[in-house]
Design an enzyme around this catalytic site. Structure first.
Site, mmCIF file in Angstrom:
data_model
loop_
_atom_site.group_PDB
_atom_site.id
_atom_site.type_symbol
_atom_site.label_atom_id
_atom_site.label_comp_id
_atom_site.label_asym_id
_atom_site.label_seq_id
_atom_site.Cartn_x
_atom_site.Cartn_y
_atom_site.Cartn_z
ATOM 1 N N GLU A 1 -3.161 -9.335 2.641
ATOM 2 C CA GLU A 1 -2.989 -9.773 4.028
ATOM 3 C C GLU A 1 -4.245 -9.551 4.871
ATOM 4 O OE1 GLU A 1 -2.165 -5.359 4.407
ATOM 5 O OE2 GLU A 1 -1.921 -6.922 2.883
ATOM 6 N N CYS B 1 0.830 -1.212 0.000
ATOM 7 C CA CYS B 1 0.000 0.000 0.000
ATOM 8 C C CYS B 1 0.872 1.274 0.000
ATOM 9 C CB CYS B 1 -0.983 -0.041 1.157
ATOM 10 S SG CYS B 1 -2.402 1.081 0.889
ATOM 11 N N HIS C 1 -4.098 -5.211 -0.535
ATOM 12 C CA HIS C 1 -4.036 -5.821 0.793
ATOM 13 C C HIS C 1 -4.441 -7.295 0.813
ATOM 14 C CE1 HIS C 1 -3.209 -2.099 2.981
ATOM 15 N NE2 HIS C 1 -4.077 -1.508 2.194
#
Length: 301
Positions: free
Chosen positions: A237, A142, A235
């Site tokens: 994750e 990011c 993202h």
């Protein structure tokens, strides 16, 4: 192999409850193998959540990972207790003489601020330069990815008229690339940002490669071989309910698209990206393991 983290790190209990094998420092010392040493430069306000998300993905790989938590030296976190920071994090100034097989740099809630106006921008630039001599491979996420692309290549970020948030289908443009192997031709990725990088701004002749992008939200993954880095603007994750938590935090101002069933926030979202996250992080760890020097002192030479 399991992931090695501090014995009393809060993430340990969460990971163990999920079946992730977590190794104590005592057990790790008994194994006669060389673990991969990965530094996590955690710029997120809720550090405990981010630690858990990253450790979960690293802990699913077949290698022993030693995770070192690192913070900006002169920045005081307002959303994580000082006790947690003191117990588990080391300032970058304290680790700058050390070598790491891998470095992960997270996002940060400063997207809408010019890079030069971020209070820790000077140290961030020093860390990125340091990584070239002290880290074998880097994965940025990011804002961390945007910062690296700006620092190394001068690629500007562009403010969006509205927050890009939701789960979007992405095209795999490089299925043979080491970090993309096994990923399908199209795969879902959570997106949550106020800025974007544009393909037209990527400089030619630098070896930069667009590995994945979305028709709706643009660039996602960029390979940067000159800096032994992969830059992820989104993202993988994220947990299942991370976007829901952000939506509630923002008081319903930015509805995550393609996330709630029928885009109705009363519904329960499904995680359609979990396997993609495990595969991408596993590929990155495998590529790091295959190419890092056995003698860690040789990293960067």
């Amino acid at each position: 192999m399991p992931i090695r983290i501090a014995d009393n790190l809060p993430a340990r209990r969460t990971l163990e409850s999920e079946g992730v094998i977590v190794m104590s420092e005592t057990e790790a010392a008994r194994q006669d193998i060389r673990p991969l040493r990965v530094a996590l430069l955690n710029l997120m306000p809720d550090k405990i959540t981010t630690e858990t998300q990253i450790a979960r993905l690293l802990g699913a790989t077949p290698l022993q990972i030693e995770l070192d938590l690192v913070r900006i030296s002169d920045h005081v976190s307002k959303n994580t207790s000082a006790g947690h920071i003191t117990s588990f994090y080391r300032p970058w100034e304290d680790v700058r003489a050390e070598k790491f097989d891998g470095l992960i740099i997270t996002g940060a809630p400063v997207e809408q601020i010019a890079y030069e106006e971020v209070t820790y921008w000077d140290e961030m630039r020093r860390i990125l330069d340091w990584s070239q001599d002290n880290v074998h491979r880097t994965l940025t996420l990011c804002w961390g990815a945007m910062a690296a692309m700006y620092h190394f290549h001068g690629v500007p970020k562009h403010a969006l008229a509205a927050k890009a948030t939701g789960v979007f289908s992405h095209a795999n443009h490089a299925p043979a690339h080491p970090v993309m192997r096994g990923l399908p031709d199209r795969f879902d990725v959570p997106v949550s940002r106020w800025s974007e990088l544009r393909g037209a701004d990527l400089p030619a002749g630098r070896g930069l490669a667009v590995l994945a992008d979305s028709a709706e939200t643009g660039l996602c993954l960029i390979g940067d071989p000159a800096h032994r880095a992969v830059h992820m603007l989104n993202h993988l994750e994220y947990d299942t309910l991370t976007l829901a938590g952000e939506y509630a935090r923002d008081e319903g101002r930015s509805l995550p698209l393609h996330y709630f069933p029928g885009d109705d926030p009363a519904g329960q979202p499904s995680n359609t990206w979990r396997g993609h996250g495990h595969l991408l992080f596993g590929n990155w760890i495998n590529e790091t393991y295959q190419s890092t020097p056995f003698d860690r002192a040789e990293i960067g030479r």
